[in-house]
Motif scaffolding. Sequence first.
Motif, PDB file in Angstrom:
ATOM      1  N   MET A 127       0.612  -1.071   0.129  1.00  9.09           N
ATOM      2  CA  MET A 127      -0.076   0.052  -0.002  1.00  9.09           C
ATOM      3  C   MET A 127       1.245   0.871   0.376  1.00  9.09           C
ATOM      4  N   TYR A 128       0.828   2.411  -0.775  1.00  6.87           N
ATOM      5  CA  TYR A 128       1.682   3.836  -1.341  1.00  6.87           C
ATOM      6  C   TYR A 128       0.647   4.816  -0.247  1.00  6.87           C
ATOM      7  N   VAL A 129       0.448   4.733   0.004  1.00  6.84           N
ATOM      8  CA  VAL A 129       0.240   6.131   1.678  1.00  6.84           C
ATOM      9  C   VAL A 129       0.876   7.366   2.216  1.00  6.84           C
ATOM     10  N   ARG A 130       0.651   8.799   0.928  1.00  5.93           N
ATOM     11  CA  ARG A 130       1.723   9.451   1.369  1.00  5.93           C
ATOM     12  C   ARG A 130       1.528  10.053   3.102  1.00  5.93           C
ATOM     13  N   GLY A 131       0.096   9.779   3.435  1.00  3.96           N
ATOM     14  CA  GLY A 131       0.225  10.948   4.626  1.00  3.96           C
ATOM     15  C   GLY A 131      -0.567  11.988   4.212  1.00  3.96           C
ATOM     16  N   GLN A 132      -1.170  13.274   5.453  1.00  7.19           N
ATOM     17  CA  GLN A 132      -2.169  13.881   5.269  1.00  7.19           C
ATOM     18  C   GLN A 132      -0.771  15.118   5.401  1.00  7.19           C
ATOM     19  N   PRO A 133      -1.253  15.979   4.005  1.00  6.08           N
ATOM     20  CA  PRO A 133       0.521  17.131   3.915  1.00  6.08           C
ATOM     21  C   PRO A 133      -0.034  17.772   5.825  1.00  6.08           C
ATOM     22  N   ALA A 134      -1.137  17.845   6.772  1.00  7.00           N
ATOM     23  CA  ALA A 134      -1.047  18.463   8.240  1.00  7.00           C
ATOM     24  C   ALA A 134      -0.176  17.043   9.125  1.00  7.00           C
ATOM     25  N   ASP A 135      -0.143  16.179   8.759  1.00 10.32           N
ATOM     26  CA  ASP A 135       0.896  15.128   8.958  1.00 10.32           C
ATOM     27  C   ASP A 135       2.534  15.916   9.484  1.00 10.32           C
ATOM     28  N   PHE A 136       2.678  16.595   8.189  1.00  6.65           N
ATOM     29  CA  PHE A 136       4.320  17.292   8.003  1.00  6.65           C
ATOM     30  C   PHE A 136       4.144  18.580   8.742  1.00  6.65           C
ATOM     31  N   ASP A 137       3.360  19.575   8.661  1.00  4.42           N
ATOM     32  CA  ASP A 137       2.990  20.564   9.033  1.00  4.42           C
ATOM     33  C   ASP A 137       3.422  20.439  10.883  1.00  4.42           C
ATOM     34  N   GLU A 138       2.767  19.539  10.958  1.00  4.93           N
ATOM     35  CA  GLU A 138       2.539  19.133  12.278  1.00  4.93           C
ATOM     36  C   GLU A 138       3.664  18.614  13.135  1.00  4.93           C
ATOM     37  N   LEU A 139       4.479  17.643  11.675  1.00  4.24           N
ATOM     38  CA  LEU A 139       5.710  17.611  12.884  1.00  4.24           C
ATOM     39  C   LEU A 139       7.100  18.765  12.589  1.00  4.24           C
ATOM     40  N   ALA A 140       6.299  19.527  11.286  1.00  8.60           N
ATOM     41  CA  ALA A 140       8.063  20.839  11.252  1.00  8.60           C
ATOM     42  C   ALA A 140       7.429  21.533  12.639  1.00  8.60           C
ATOM     43  N   ARG A 141       6.518  21.493  13.507  1.00  8.51           N
ATOM     44  CA  ARG A 141       5.750  22.467  15.003  1.00  8.51           C
ATOM     45  C   ARG A 141       6.456  21.738  15.509  1.00  8.51           C
ATOM     46  N   VAL A 142       7.186  20.967  15.933  1.00  5.70           N
ATOM     47  CA  VAL A 142       8.041  20.458  16.803  1.00  5.70           C
ATOM     48  C   VAL A 142      10.123  19.746  16.495  1.00  5.70           C
ATOM     49  N   SER A 143       9.982  20.808  15.274  1.00  7.20           N
ATOM     50  CA  SER A 143      10.910  20.199  14.973  1.00  7.20           C
ATOM     51  C   SER A 143      11.686  21.796  14.344  1.00  7.20           C
ATOM     52  N   SER A 144      11.481  20.959  12.725  1.00 12.85           N
ATOM     53  CA  SER A 144      11.778  22.577  12.236  1.00 12.85           C
ATOM     54  C   SER A 144      11.247  22.621  10.222  1.00 12.85           C
ATOM     55  N   ASP A 145      11.346  23.598  10.045  1.00 12.44           N
ATOM     56  CA  ASP A 145      10.448  24.013   8.684  1.00 12.44           C
ATOM     57  C   ASP A 145      11.477  22.895   7.433  1.00 12.44           C
ATOM     58  N   ASP A 146      12.323  21.869   7.674  1.00 15.05           N
ATOM     59  CA  ASP A 146      12.508  21.421   6.442  1.00 15.05           C
ATOM     60  C   ASP A 146      11.932  19.605   7.228  1.00 15.05           C
ATOM     61  N   TRP A 147      10.449  19.918   7.810  1.00 18.28           N
ATOM     62  CA  TRP A 147       9.930  18.515   7.338  1.00 18.28           C
ATOM     63  C   TRP A 147       8.825  18.923   6.870  1.00 18.28           C
ATOM     64  N   SER A 148       8.458  20.565   6.986  1.00 18.31           N
ATOM     65  CA  SER A 148       7.163  20.845   6.108  1.00 18.31           C
ATOM     66  C   SER A 148       6.407  19.890   5.120  1.00 18.31           C
ATOM     67  N   TRP A 149       5.154  20.233   4.998  1.00 20.00           N
ATOM     68  CA  TRP A 149       5.109  19.750   3.714  1.00 20.00           C
ATOM     69  C   TRP A 149       5.607  19.579   2.723  1.00 20.00           C
ATOM     70  N   ARG A 150       5.893  21.576   2.475  1.00 20.34           N
ATOM     71  CA  ARG A 150       6.425  22.148   1.065  1.00 20.34           C
ATOM     72  C   ARG A 150       7.933  21.374   0.743  1.00 20.34           C
ATOM     73  N   HIS A 151       9.059  21.022   1.491  1.00 19.33           N
ATOM     74  CA  HIS A 151       9.486  19.771   1.526  1.00 19.33           C
ATOM     75  C   HIS A 151       8.885  18.698   1.120  1.00 19.33           C
ATOM     76  N   ILE A 152       8.353  17.627   2.114  1.00 23.45           N
ATOM     77  CA  ILE A 152       8.046  16.412   2.044  1.00 23.45           C
ATOM     78  C   ILE A 152       7.387  16.550   0.591  1.00 23.45           C
ATOM     79  N   GLY A 153       6.520  16.883   0.046  1.00 26.22           N
ATOM     80  CA  GLY A 153       5.659  16.825  -0.989  1.00 26.22           C
ATOM     81  C   GLY A 153       6.478  16.675  -2.281  1.00 26.22           C
ATOM     82  N   ALA A 154       7.719  17.883  -2.239  1.00 32.97           N
ATOM     83  CA  ALA A 154       8.895  18.389  -3.296  1.00 32.97           C
ATOM     84  C   ALA A 154       9.164  16.707  -3.404  1.00 32.97           C
TER      85      ALA A 154
END
Length: 534
Positions: A94-121
Amino acid sequence: MREFDYVIVGAGAAGCVLAHRLSATPGVTVALLEAGGSDKHPFIQMPKGLAKVMADPKRTWQYRADPEAATAYQPEIWARGRLLGGSSSVNGMMYVRGQPADFDELARVSSDDWSWRHIGAAYRALEAHELGEGETRGGNGALRLTLADRRTPLTEAMIAAGSAMGLARKEDVNDPDNAVCVGYASRTIWRGRRQSASTAFLDPVLHRANLQVIADATVDRIRFEGKRAVELEVLSGSERMVLRARKEIILAAGAMASPGILQRSGVGAAAQLAQLGIQVVHDSPEVGRNLREHRGIIQQWRLKVPMSDNSEYAGLPLLRNMLRYYTARTGAMASAAYEVGMWLKSDRSVPRPDIQFLVAPFSFDYSTQRTALEKQPGMSIVGYPLRPTSSGEIHIRSKNPHELPELKPNYRVTSEDRALMIRTVQLAREFAGQAPLRAFIEAETFPGLACASDDAIIEAYDKFGTCGYHAVGSCRMGSDAASVVDPELRVRGVEALRVVDTSIFPQIPSGNTNAPTMAMAWRAADLIMREAAR
C-alpha cells in the motif's frame, strides 16, 4: 578495517533511498549494511506471495510483543523485513503518503525542514506514478506506482458506498488536501512485480564503484572516540569485522532495531544501560520510548453473490492464477493486499480524517488464525484510528545483538484511543449498510452484530485485533532537549551519528508508513548533503 565516508545500517525503505542519493556524488564512498540476505525470491517479487514471506523467519524479524490486556494476554508478532528492501520487500504494497498536516505538525515540533512544502517535493522527486506527473505527483522518479486494476461490480460498489457516506471519490487518493476520500489504492507494483525500495532505489545503482552493499551483516555496536561515532562492530556469521566512517554513521534499521543499536552502544537511559553492564556514552532516557503502533480490527461480511476472491486462492483456481501470473504477470496473484482505500472522520467536528479503512473483496477463515480464506464469498475491512495517543516501549534485554528486545505495545491506554476504536467499528457498519453495497451483503460475520456494546467492541479488538506493522517513535525527533534526535536527525549528545527511519516520527503519519519513510529519507539526504557542503 574498511573505511567509507558514510556507513548506513539497514537496507530497508530509508536505507535504500539514502544509499541511492548519497552515492550519486562521485568520490563519496558509501557502505550499506543489511542483516538479511537477497530479495530475489519468486514469492517476494510476486505481490500475492506476501503471506508466505511475512511468515518466513529467514526473511523476517519476528518481534514478540509482551502479552497485555489489550491483546487478551495472547502473544503477538510484529514482523519486519530481514532482507534487502527491508519491510518494503514483505509488506502489503500500500502506498499512502499521509496527510500534509502530518508533516506540518512535525515541522512545528522540529523545524521547517519537515513541512509539507519539503516533503511534498520529496514525494514528487521519488515517484513515477502511472497517472503521470502532476502538480502534486511525481512522474519521473525511481519508484514506480500503479493503481489497483482488478475492478469489478463489487469494488465499484465499495467506492460508491464510500461516496454515499460523503467521501470524495479520487482518482489518486494521495492528492494532498487533508480531506475525506475513497478510491482505488495506490500500490508499489509495476508490471505485476513488487517495487520494493531495493528494486526501485538500490538495484539501478549497484554498478556505482563508490557504493558497497554488505548483506548478512548484523551490527553489534557503535564505537566512539570521545563523543564522536567512528566505527561499527559488525557480525557476519562467526566473523566480526569493523567498519570506519569518515563522515557519519547513519542508523536506518527501523523503529524496532535502531533503539537497540543505540542502547548497546551506550546511548540510552543510563540506569538501564548500567544494569546491563554497558558503559554510558550519553544518557538519553527517551531511546526506545514513545513507540506508537496502529491497532486494527478486521471486520467481515458474507456476500449474497459469488463476486469475492475467496475462491481464487485455493484448488484449481489458484493453479490457474499462478499460471497466469508467471506467463503474463497479471491477475489475482499480481494484486496488492487491498483494493480500495478510505479515509474518514470520526466526527464532522474533527479537522481531518482520523480513521483509515482498507477494503478487500475477500474474507478470512478465523478458525485457521486467518491463514486461509473462507469458502463462502465474503469481503473485509481492516480499520484503525490513524494517530494513536497511547505509546509503548522497546528495549534491549542484553548486550547480545541476536537477542530480540522486550516489546511493550501498551495499546489503547488513553480514552481517546478507545473511543476511536469503537467508532471505527461503527463506521465500518455504516459503510456496509450503504445502498450501493448493501445489495451485495448477506450478513456481518465478524465480529458479528452481537458485538454491539462499547465493551464488546473493545473485547473484540483485544481478542482478534492486529498490529498495523506501522511502528514509529522509538527515537523521537524534536526541537526539545529530551528528544533522541534533533531536527537534522543527529543523535543528541554525540557527534557524527544520525537516525533516519520510522523511529524518528513522533506520531504515525496518517496511514501506512512505507511511503512517508522513503520521503523522509529523501529529505534527510538533502539535509546530510547540505551539511557536507558547509
